[in-house]
Design a protein around this motif. Structure first.
Motif, PDB file in Angstrom:
ATOM      1  N   SER A 165     102.687 -20.363  43.554  1.00 18.89           N
ATOM      2  CA  SER A 165     102.726 -20.883  44.932  1.00 18.89           C
ATOM      3  C   SER A 165     102.544 -19.747  45.947  1.00 18.89           C
ATOM      4  O   SER A 165     101.941 -19.952  46.995  1.00 18.89           O
ATOM      5  N   CYS A 166     103.036 -18.550  45.626  1.00 20.32           N
ATOM      6  CA  CYS A 166     102.789 -17.398  46.511  1.00 20.32           C
ATOM      7  C   CYS A 166     101.286 -17.120  46.521  1.00 20.32           C
ATOM      8  O   CYS A 166     100.675 -16.949  47.576  1.00 20.32           O
ATOM      9  N   LYS A 167     100.713 -17.061  45.318  1.00 19.76           N
ATOM     10  CA  LYS A 167      99.308 -16.674  45.176  1.00 19.76           C
ATOM     11  C   LYS A 167      98.380 -17.681  45.856  1.00 19.76           C
ATOM     12  O   LYS A 167      97.414 -17.292  46.518  1.00 19.76           O
ATOM     13  N   ALA A 168      98.708 -18.965  45.703  1.00 17.40           N
ATOM     14  CA  ALA A 168      97.841 -19.992  46.294  1.00 17.40           C
ATOM     15  C   ALA A 168      97.733 -19.788  47.801  1.00 17.40           C
ATOM     16  O   ALA A 168      96.645 -19.860  48.374  1.00 17.40           O
ATOM     17  N   CYS A 169      98.860 -19.519  48.437  1.00 16.38           N
ATOM     18  CA  CYS A 169      98.814 -19.330  49.884  1.00 16.38           C
ATOM     19  C   CYS A 169      98.135 -18.010  50.249  1.00 16.38           C
ATOM     20  O   CYS A 169      97.342 -17.963  51.183  1.00 16.38           O
ATOM     21  N   HIS A 170      98.451 -16.955  49.510  1.00 20.30           N
ATOM     22  CA  HIS A 170      97.814 -15.671  49.822  1.00 20.30           C
ATOM     23  C   HIS A 170      96.293 -15.767  49.671  1.00 20.30           C
ATOM     24  O   HIS A 170      95.543 -15.220  50.476  1.00 20.30           O
ATOM     25  N   ASP A 171      95.832 -16.439  48.613  1.00 19.43           N
ATOM     26  CA  ASP A 171      94.385 -16.586  48.408  1.00 19.43           C
ATOM     27  C   ASP A 171      93.737 -17.302  49.592  1.00 19.43           C
ATOM     28  O   ASP A 171      92.633 -16.958  50.012  1.00 19.43           O
TER      29      ASP A 171
HETATM   30  C1  HEC Z   1     102.387 -20.621  52.933  1.00 21.10           C
HETATM   31  C2  HEC Z   1     101.851 -19.301  52.786  1.00 21.10           C
HETATM   32  C3  HEC Z   1     102.562 -18.217  52.037  1.00 21.10           C
HETATM   33  C4  HEC Z   1     103.390 -18.333  50.943  1.00 21.10           C
HETATM   34  C5  HEC Z   1     103.814 -19.573  50.200  1.00 21.10           C
HETATM   35  C6  HEC Z   1     103.794 -16.986  50.607  1.00 21.10           C
HETATM   36  N1  HEC Z   1     103.213 -16.089  51.448  1.00 21.10           N
HETATM   37 FE1  HEC Z   1     103.419 -14.084  51.397  1.00 21.10          FE
HETATM   38  N2  HEC Z   1     102.294 -13.911  53.071  1.00 21.10           N
HETATM   39  C7  HEC Z   1     101.642 -14.937  53.704  1.00 21.10           C
HETATM   40  C8  HEC Z   1     100.896 -14.427  54.825  1.00 21.10           C
HETATM   41  C9  HEC Z   1     100.022 -15.238  55.762  1.00 21.10           C
HETATM   42  C10 HEC Z   1     101.129 -13.052  54.857  1.00 21.10           C
HETATM   43  C11 HEC Z   1     100.581 -12.043  55.878  1.00 21.10           C
HETATM   44  C12 HEC Z   1     101.623 -11.875  56.991  1.00 21.10           C
HETATM   45  C13 HEC Z   1     101.149 -10.957  58.088  1.00 21.10           C
HETATM   46  O1  HEC Z   1     100.519  -9.916  57.784  1.00 21.10           O
HETATM   47  O2  HEC Z   1     101.397 -11.269  59.266  1.00 21.10           O
HETATM   48  C14 HEC Z   1     102.020 -12.766  53.738  1.00 21.10           C
HETATM   49  C15 HEC Z   1     102.488 -11.497  53.435  1.00 21.10           C
HETATM   50  C16 HEC Z   1     103.280 -11.189  52.344  1.00 21.10           C
HETATM   51  C17 HEC Z   1     103.733  -9.857  52.013  1.00 21.10           C
HETATM   52  C18 HEC Z   1     103.409  -8.573  52.776  1.00 21.10           C
HETATM   53  C19 HEC Z   1     104.432  -8.372  53.905  1.00 21.10           C
HETATM   54  C20 HEC Z   1     104.063  -7.182  54.787  1.00 21.10           C
HETATM   55  O3  HEC Z   1     104.958  -6.391  55.092  1.00 21.10           O
HETATM   56  O4  HEC Z   1     102.888  -7.052  55.176  1.00 21.10           O
HETATM   57  C21 HEC Z   1     104.475  -9.951  50.868  1.00 21.10           C
HETATM   58  C22 HEC Z   1     105.192  -8.837  50.124  1.00 21.10           C
HETATM   59  C23 HEC Z   1     104.494 -11.364  50.506  1.00 21.10           C
HETATM   60  N3  HEC Z   1     103.757 -12.077  51.428  1.00 21.10           N
HETATM   61  C24 HEC Z   1     105.157 -11.864  49.416  1.00 21.10           C
HETATM   62  C25 HEC Z   1     105.220 -13.218  49.095  1.00 21.10           C
HETATM   63  C26 HEC Z   1     105.908 -13.751  47.938  1.00 21.10           C
HETATM   64  C27 HEC Z   1     106.631 -12.917  46.889  1.00 21.10           C
HETATM   65  C28 HEC Z   1     105.777 -15.102  47.994  1.00 21.10           C
HETATM   66  C29 HEC Z   1     106.287 -16.148  47.043  1.00 21.10           C
HETATM   67  C30 HEC Z   1     107.632 -16.044  46.582  1.00 21.10           C
HETATM   68  C31 HEC Z   1     104.991 -15.404  49.181  1.00 21.10           C
HETATM   69  N4  HEC Z   1     104.664 -14.240  49.812  1.00 21.10           N
HETATM   70  C32 HEC Z   1     104.645 -16.687  49.561  1.00 21.10           C
HETATM   71  C33 HEC Z   1     101.666 -16.247  53.345  1.00 21.10           C
HETATM   72  C34 HEC Z   1     102.444 -16.802  52.331  1.00 21.10           C
END
Ligand code: HEC
Length: 150
Positions: A139-145
């Motif tokens: 779920s983390c990866k799906a959103c990051h992708d």
């Molecule tokens: C619904 C979307 C979403 C989900 C789900 C999500 N992320 Fe992210 N994440 C983002 C976005 C968008 C950014 C970029 C934020 C920014 O740079 O303003 C980010 C940034 C990050 C960063 C970098 C933070 C930084 O200091 O730049 C980390 C580490 C991270 N996520 C970890 C996780 C982990 C671990 C999970 C799951 C447990 C997760 N994320 C789930 C959207 C998500």
């Protein structure tokens, strides 16, 4: 709220989160949502090391971390205000503010998987924790992708 309490909050320079999120400085919102993600990774990572056999399994730490994650997983989202689209130090894609429903669905999915991880941690069933860890990671990866730049 009493005057003294308001003054104390002002003195600390704290942002009153709820309604104030929309009015907060965009740069602050970006910093705060990144901080929430940083802590999310901090408490998520060790669970991965344990279920992958890279570290000895410690049920107390897994349960504690999963509990922290339940709270942390609620925190980043009010930081994604359209006002932050032009902030330089962000990897968030601008699509987030055009596809609010899809982004929210992705955030909801992660929170639901973390609830399952916390339940698995409490049950003490290491196989269930391993499976739940994988689902959270997906779920983390799906959103990051979809919504985070490389
Ligand atoms: C619904 C979307 C979403 C989900 C789900 C999500 N992320 Fe992210 N994440 C983002 C976005 C968008 C950014 C970029 C934020 C920014 O740079 O303003 C980010 C940034 C990050 C960063 C970098 C933070 C930084 O200091 O730049 C980390 C580490 C991270 N996520 C970890 C996780 C982990 C671990 C999970 C799951 C447990 C997760 N994320 C789930 C959207 C998500």
């Amino acid at each position: 709220m009493k005057k003294a309490a308001i003054a104390a909050i002002a003195a600390l320079g704290l942002t009153v989160a709820l309604d104030a999120a929309a009015q907060a400085k965009p740069e602050d919102l970006v910093k705060q949502r990144k901080a929430a993600f940083t802590l999310t990774a901090k408490y998520f990572g060790p669970i991965g090391a344990m279920v992958q056999g890279k570290a000895p399994y410690d049920a107390a730490i897994v349960t504690r971390n999963a509990g922290f994650l339940e709270t942390l997983s609620k925190m980043p989202w009010d930081g994604f205000q359209a006002s932050t689209a032009d902030v330089k130090e962000t990897r968030a894609k601008p699509e987030i503010y055009k596809e609010g429903d899809k982004f929210k669905a992705s955030a909801d999915k992660m929170q639901a998987e973390i609830v399952k991880l916390a339940a698995a941690a409490k049950s003490g069933d290491q196989n269930a924790v391993k499976a739940a860890f994988g689902a959270v990671g997906q779920s983390c990866k799906a959103c990051h992708d979809a919504y985070r730049r490389d």
